[in-house]
Enzyme design. Structure first.
Site, PDB file in Angstrom:
ATOM      1  N   ASP A   1      69.891  36.003  19.612  1.00  0.00           N
ATOM      2  CA  ASP A   1      70.378  35.472  18.337  1.00  0.00           C
ATOM      3  C   ASP A   1      71.273  34.278  18.661  1.00  0.00           C
ATOM      4  O   ASP A   1      72.305  34.430  19.316  1.00  0.00           O
ATOM      5  CB  ASP A   1      71.176  36.580  17.627  1.00  0.00           C
ATOM      6  CG  ASP A   1      71.776  36.117  16.310  1.00  0.00           C
ATOM      7  OD1 ASP A   1      71.898  34.890  16.085  1.00  0.00           O
ATOM      8  OD2 ASP A   1      72.142  36.998  15.505  1.00  0.00           O
ATOM      9  N   VAL A   2      70.857  33.086  18.233  1.00  0.00           N
ATOM     10  CA  VAL A   2      71.591  31.882  18.645  1.00  0.00           C
ATOM     11  C   VAL A   2      73.019  31.832  18.105  1.00  0.00           C
ATOM     12  O   VAL A   2      73.832  31.058  18.605  1.00  0.00           O
ATOM     13  CB  VAL A   2      70.850  30.588  18.237  1.00  0.00           C
ATOM     14  CG1 VAL A   2      69.516  30.468  18.957  1.00  0.00           C
ATOM     15  CG2 VAL A   2      70.676  30.482  16.716  1.00  0.00           C
TER      16      VAL A   2
ATOM     17  N   ASN B   1      66.337  24.675  17.986  1.00  0.00           N
ATOM     18  CA  ASN B   1      65.467  24.605  16.804  1.00  0.00           C
ATOM     19  C   ASN B   1      65.757  25.690  15.777  1.00  0.00           C
ATOM     20  O   ASN B   1      65.576  25.466  14.583  1.00  0.00           O
ATOM     21  CB  ASN B   1      64.003  24.707  17.268  1.00  0.00           C
ATOM     22  CG  ASN B   1      63.063  25.064  16.134  1.00  0.00           C
ATOM     23  OD1 ASN B   1      62.716  24.207  15.329  1.00  0.00           O
ATOM     24  ND2 ASN B   1      62.670  26.333  16.046  1.00  0.00           N
TER      25      ASN B   1
ATOM     26  N   TYR C   1      72.690  24.590   3.598  1.00  0.00           N
ATOM     27  CA  TYR C   1      71.719  24.003   4.531  1.00  0.00           C
ATOM     28  C   TYR C   1      72.041  22.529   4.796  1.00  0.00           C
ATOM     29  O   TYR C   1      72.088  22.085   5.950  1.00  0.00           O
ATOM     30  CB  TYR C   1      70.307  24.144   3.947  1.00  0.00           C
ATOM     31  CG  TYR C   1      69.193  23.700   4.869  1.00  0.00           C
ATOM     32  CD1 TYR C   1      68.651  24.569   5.812  1.00  0.00           C
ATOM     33  CD2 TYR C   1      68.664  22.413   4.788  1.00  0.00           C
ATOM     34  CE1 TYR C   1      67.611  24.166   6.655  1.00  0.00           C
ATOM     35  CE2 TYR C   1      67.623  22.003   5.618  1.00  0.00           C
ATOM     36  CZ  TYR C   1      67.106  22.890   6.553  1.00  0.00           C
ATOM     37  OH  TYR C   1      66.080  22.484   7.377  1.00  0.00           O
TER      38      TYR C   1
ATOM     39  N   LYS D   1      73.099  20.715   8.401  1.00  0.00           N
ATOM     40  CA  LYS D   1      72.348  19.637   9.052  1.00  0.00           C
ATOM     41  C   LYS D   1      73.194  18.359   9.136  1.00  0.00           C
ATOM     42  O   LYS D   1      73.085  17.607  10.118  1.00  0.00           O
ATOM     43  CB  LYS D   1      71.032  19.383   8.318  1.00  0.00           C
ATOM     44  CG  LYS D   1      70.079  20.584   8.322  1.00  0.00           C
ATOM     45  CD  LYS D   1      69.667  21.015   9.736  1.00  0.00           C
ATOM     46  CE  LYS D   1      68.597  22.090   9.726  1.00  0.00           C
ATOM     47  NZ  LYS D   1      68.186  22.517  11.070  1.00  0.00           N
TER      48      LYS D   1
HETATM   49  P1  NAP Z   1      60.415  29.005  10.572  1.00  0.00           P
HETATM   50  O1  NAP Z   1      58.950  28.999  10.785  1.00  0.00           O
HETATM   51  O2  NAP Z   1      61.008  29.925   9.576  1.00  0.00           O
HETATM   52  O3  NAP Z   1      61.106  29.180  11.973  1.00  0.00           O
HETATM   53  C1  NAP Z   1      62.473  29.429  12.128  1.00  0.00           C
HETATM   54  C2  NAP Z   1      62.678  30.036  13.481  1.00  0.00           C
HETATM   55  O4  NAP Z   1      64.086  30.244  13.704  1.00  0.00           O
HETATM   56  C3  NAP Z   1      61.996  31.391  13.629  1.00  0.00           C
HETATM   57  O5  NAP Z   1      61.400  31.466  14.908  1.00  0.00           O
HETATM   58  C4  NAP Z   1      63.158  32.357  13.539  1.00  0.00           C
HETATM   59  O6  NAP Z   1      62.939  33.557  14.254  1.00  0.00           O
HETATM   60  C5  NAP Z   1      64.242  31.562  14.201  1.00  0.00           C
HETATM   61  N1  NAP Z   1      65.572  32.082  13.925  1.00  0.00           N
HETATM   62  C6  NAP Z   1      66.174  32.264  12.731  1.00  0.00           C
HETATM   63  N2  NAP Z   1      67.423  32.760  12.908  1.00  0.00           N
HETATM   64  C7  NAP Z   1      67.590  32.888  14.255  1.00  0.00           C
HETATM   65  C8  NAP Z   1      68.659  33.320  15.058  1.00  0.00           C
HETATM   66  N3  NAP Z   1      69.818  33.741  14.527  1.00  0.00           N
HETATM   67  N4  NAP Z   1      68.495  33.307  16.397  1.00  0.00           N
HETATM   68  C9  NAP Z   1      67.318  32.913  16.961  1.00  0.00           C
HETATM   69  N5  NAP Z   1      66.276  32.482  16.240  1.00  0.00           N
HETATM   70  C10 NAP Z   1      66.419  32.474  14.901  1.00  0.00           C
HETATM   71  O7  NAP Z   1      60.894  27.558  10.094  1.00  0.00           O
HETATM   72  P2  NAP Z   1      60.676  26.094  10.712  1.00  0.00           P
HETATM   73  O8  NAP Z   1      60.298  25.234   9.597  1.00  0.00           O
HETATM   74  O9  NAP Z   1      59.831  26.148  11.898  1.00  0.00           O
HETATM   75  O10 NAP Z   1      62.181  25.732  11.105  1.00  0.00           O
HETATM   76  C11 NAP Z   1      62.564  25.361  12.408  1.00  0.00           C
HETATM   77  C12 NAP Z   1      63.689  24.321  12.328  1.00  0.00           C
HETATM   78  O11 NAP Z   1      63.183  23.145  11.688  1.00  0.00           O
HETATM   79  C13 NAP Z   1      64.889  24.766  11.505  1.00  0.00           C
HETATM   80  O12 NAP Z   1      66.081  24.340  12.139  1.00  0.00           O
HETATM   81  C14 NAP Z   1      64.700  24.023  10.183  1.00  0.00           C
HETATM   82  O13 NAP Z   1      65.919  23.800   9.533  1.00  0.00           O
HETATM   83  C15 NAP Z   1      64.080  22.743  10.689  1.00  0.00           C
HETATM   84  N6  NAP Z   1      63.378  21.963   9.672  1.00  0.00           N
HETATM   85  C16 NAP Z   1      62.211  22.421   9.109  1.00  0.00           C
HETATM   86  C17 NAP Z   1      61.576  21.629   8.152  1.00  0.00           C
HETATM   87  C18 NAP Z   1      60.276  22.039   7.515  1.00  0.00           C
HETATM   88  O14 NAP Z   1      59.817  21.351   6.589  1.00  0.00           O
HETATM   89  N7  NAP Z   1      59.636  23.107   7.936  1.00  0.00           N
HETATM   90  C19 NAP Z   1      62.113  20.416   7.770  1.00  0.00           C
HETATM   91  C20 NAP Z   1      63.302  19.989   8.352  1.00  0.00           C
HETATM   92  C21 NAP Z   1      63.914  20.772   9.300  1.00  0.00           C
HETATM   93  P3  NAP Z   1      62.393  34.880  13.496  1.00  0.00           P
HETATM   94  O15 NAP Z   1      61.028  34.505  12.987  1.00  0.00           O
HETATM   95  O16 NAP Z   1      62.367  35.889  14.583  1.00  0.00           O
HETATM   96  O17 NAP Z   1      63.379  35.142  12.399  1.00  0.00           O
END
Ligand code: NAP
Length: 269
Positions: free
Chosen positions: A67-68, A94, A167, A171
Site C-alpha cells: 500500500d503506497v 502511478n 483529486y 495532482k
Molecule cells: P486504475 O485502473 O483504477 O488503477 C489504479 C491502480 O492504483 C490500481 O492498480 C490500484 O490497485 C492501485 N492502487 C490504488 N490504491 C493503492 C494503494 N494504496 N497502494 C498501491 N496501489 C494502489 O486507474 P488508472 O487510470 O490506471 O490510474 C493510474 C494513475 O493514472 C492514477 O494516479 C490516476 O490518477 C492517473 N490518471 C488516470 C487517468 C485516466 O484517464 N485513466 C487520467 C489522468 C491520470 P488495486 O486495483 O489493487 O486497487
C-alpha cells in the site's frame, strides 16, 4: 517482440501495476528491457498476469503487495527489490484513486484517502527511490542518470475539477512536489518528471467512455478526437525513463490529445 531495449538491465518499480495505466507502463518498461516490480494492492492474480507477460517478453518481473500510503510497506518493497536485484533505477509512482463528491458533501475520510494515496504515496515512494539512487550513484553502463522518478499526475494538476477537489488538490500537489524534487535532486544526477495523462480508457473512469453517448461527450473536450489508451502512457514512460530524455527534468509531459488546450476549443471564430 521489440529489439529496441533502451532500458536493458535497469530495474523498475511501478506502483499500482496490476491495472490500467500502471499495467501498460510495466509492460512497456519490460518490453524496453527493464526488470519490473509489479506493485499491487488487492489483486495478486492480475499482478501475476502482468509479471508473466513481462517474463514472456524476456525481462524479469516479480509482484509485490504494498500500500503506497503505508511508510513501512513502501520501505519493505524497496528493500525486497534491492535484495533481489541489487538496486533500483526507475520508479513510476502511478498508484492512484478517486473518491468523488461535491465539496459540501465530501467527508474528511474521502479527502484524506485521496491525499494519502495520490500525494503522500508518491512522496513515500520517491523518497525511498532517491535514497537508493544517491547511495548507488551513476552506473554508466546502465544510464547517464543515477535514477529516474516518473510521477503519474493528471491534466487536473492544472485544470480545476469541480466535484473532485480532493483529486485535483492531490495532482496539483504532485506537480510542485515533482518540480521541487527535480530541483533538489538534479545535482545528484536524478531526474524527476511527471506524465500528466488526459482521458485514458481504464477502470478508474469507465463511466466516462464505455457508452457511445459518454464517449461523444468526452470527445468534445479532446481536440485530437480520440480517447487515450494506456499504451500511450507506457510509451511516454519508456522515453522519460531512458537516456533519450537525459536532459529532461522537472517537466510535466502532457499526454492528453490536446485536452489542456481546451478553453476556446470548438467555440467557432
Ligand atoms: P486504475 O485502473 O483504477 O488503477 C489504479 C491502480 O492504483 C490500481 O492498480 C490500484 O490497485 C492501485 N492502487 C490504488 N490504491 C493503492 C494503494 N494504496 N497502494 C498501491 N496501489 C494502489 O486507474 P488508472 O487510470 O490506471 O490510474 C493510474 C494513475 O493514472 C492514477 O494516479 C490516476 O490518477 C492517473 N490518471 C488516470 C487517468 C485516466 O484517464 N485513466 C487520467 C489522468 C491520470 P488495486 O486495483 O489493487 O486497487
Amino acid at each position: 517482440m521489440s529489439t529496441h531495449k533502451p532500458l536493458k538491465g535497469q530495474r523498475a518499480i511501478v506502483t499500482g501495476a496490476n491495472s490500467g495505466i500502471g499495467k501498460a507502463v510495466a509492460l512497456a518498461l519490460g518490453e524496453a528491457g527493464a526488470n519490473v516490480v509489479v506493485d499491487y494492492l488487492f489483486d495478486p492474480e492480475a499482478a501475476e498476469d502482468v509479471a508473466q507477460q513481462i517474463r514472456d517478453n524476456g525481462s524479469q518481473a516479480m509482484i509485490y503487495q504494498a500500500d503506497v500510503s503505508d511508510e513501512q510497506q513502501v520501505q519493505a518493497m524497496f528493500q525486497a527489490t534491492i535484495e533481489a536485484w541489487g538496486s533500483v533505477d526507475i520508479l513510476v509512482a502511478n498508484a492512484g484513486l478517486q473518491r468523488d463528491a461535491k465539496v459540501v458533501d465530501m467527508t474528511l475520510a474521502q479527502w484524506q484517502k485521496v491525499l494519502d494515496v495520490n500525494l503522500t504515496g508518491q512522496f513515500l515512494c520517491a523518497r525511498e527511490a532517491a535514497k537508493e539512487f544517491m547511495r548507488r550513484g551513476v552506473e554508466p553502463s546502465l544510464s547517464r542518470a543515477a535514477g529516474k522518478i516518473i510521477c503519474i499526475s493528471s491534466v487536473h494538476e492544472v485544470i480545476p475539477w469541480a466535484g473532485h477537489v480532493n483529486y485535483a488538490a492531490s495532482k496539483g500537489g504532485v506537480m510542485l512536489m515533482m518540480q521541487s524534487m527535480a530541483q533538489e535532486l538534479a545535482g545528484d544526477k536524478i531526474r524527476v518528471n511527471s506524465i500528466a495523462p488526459g482521458a485514458i480508457k481504464t477502470p478508474i473512469n469507465t463511466a466516462a467512455w464505455d457508452t457511445p453517448e459518454a464517449e461523444a461527450e468526452l470527445l468534445k473536450l479532446i481536440p485530437y478526437n480520440r480517447v487515450g489508451d494506456p499504451e500511450d502512457i507506457g510509451k511516454a514512460a519508456v522515453w522519460l525513463a531512458s537516456d533519450d530524455s537525459d536532459y529532461v527534468t522537472g517537466t510535466s509531459l502532457f499526454v492528453d490529445g490536446g485536452m489542456t488546450l481546451y478553453p476556446g476549443f470548438r467555440e467557432g471564430g
